[in-house]
Design a protein around this motif. Sequence first.
Motif, short mmCIF file in Angstrom:
data_model
loop_
_atom_site.label_atom_id
_atom_site.label_comp_id
_atom_site.label_asym_id
_atom_site.label_seq_id
_atom_site.Cartn_x
_atom_site.Cartn_y
_atom_site.Cartn_z
N GLY A 50 11.52 -45.84 58.96
CA GLY A 50 10.81 -45.16 59.94
C GLY A 50 9.39 -46.13 58.33
N ILE A 51 8.14 -45.98 58.84
CA ILE A 51 6.81 -45.96 57.87
C ILE A 51 7.10 -45.07 57.11
N VAL A 52 7.76 -44.70 55.65
CA VAL A 52 7.89 -43.79 54.43
C VAL A 52 7.07 -44.47 52.80
N PRO A 53 6.78 -43.21 52.29
CA PRO A 53 6.16 -43.73 51.59
C PRO A 53 7.95 -44.98 50.06
N ALA A 54 6.85 -45.32 49.53
CA ALA A 54 7.32 -46.51 48.49
C ALA A 54 8.77 -45.46 47.74
N GLU A 55 8.51 -44.80 47.17
CA GLU A 55 9.31 -43.39 46.04
C GLU A 55 10.25 -43.42 46.65
N PRO A 66 10.73 -50.93 38.30
CA PRO A 66 9.95 -50.06 38.95
C PRO A 66 8.49 -50.68 39.66
N GLY A 67 7.87 -49.91 40.18
CA GLY A 67 6.58 -50.60 40.96
C GLY A 67 7.35 -51.99 41.96
N HIS A 72 5.99 -54.34 48.39
CA HIS A 72 6.31 -54.32 49.77
C HIS A 72 5.89 -53.60 50.36
N ILE A 73 6.31 -52.40 50.25
CA ILE A 73 6.65 -51.04 51.16
C ILE A 73 4.97 -50.05 50.33
N PRO A 74 3.77 -49.33 51.50
CA PRO A 74 4.14 -49.81 53.14
C PRO A 74 3.62 -51.03 53.75
#
Length: 273
Positions: A50-55, A66-67, A72-74
């Motif tokens: 689903g739509i979740v944070p990059a972390e 890192p980074g 690309h997300i979100p």
Amino acid sequence: MNSTARRMFELIEPIGAIPYAADEPNEAMFALGFTNYWDTYFAGRAAPLGIVPAEVVDALFYNFAPGEVARHIPKVWDTTTPEAAIAARQRGCVKALRRILGDHVDSPAFARATELLLRAATSAPFAGRPMYAALRAIPIPEDVVARLFHAASLLREHRGDGHIAALMIEGVGGLEAHVLYALDLGMPAEKFGRIHHLPPAQLAALIDGVRARTLTGDDGGLSETGRAVSARVEALTDDLAAKPYESLGPDELDELMTTLEPLATLLLAAQDW
């Protein structure tokens, strides 16, 4: 090392890796509006979350610098939805598998192998398997080729979750894992596709860090310690990947392997990477 899990990995990986080994999945994702490969990668693979944070994606994928995920997300969800990404990826993979496998997909043996593989793929516990659990929440498709791809994807993510656990037990970070894998293949780490693009200073620090842990020797190749660590990671990964196959009897496993062997051969021959 669990020999059943290892052999099934060898037979299933060419199916599960089809999103990255054929043109059709990328074309289906580009049709949604994407313009670069890595957007399609993150949208396609992360969509079940689903739509979740990059972390969250960074933690679950484990092996990006890192980074990299945050580029690309979100952002990908400004172009499409997770549901549309799942459907496009599946559509492209089915098209590629039908092209490569030809008449095999219409045989009774293929249908039987698909159902055996799907039974195994949906039999394992969710606990400690976040990527596997997310994919298990996706409805099982009706089309026989789509079912085969879905089953292979489930088993691939199940194994991947276990592989990350094995790496963490050995204290091997995601980028360090790329270094060890490249060296195990006999390839200079600096040339390996998943890390060669890193800024020179970051890449040098990564390789120096692996050397400082005595995982590599003076010649830059794997040391005895490094080989032992890699062997333990692979052995534990196989052990952790074995549970799904306990749902099949010995005769069913033999039947499944016999049917998958020529399919894996065709898929490997068609790979351009």
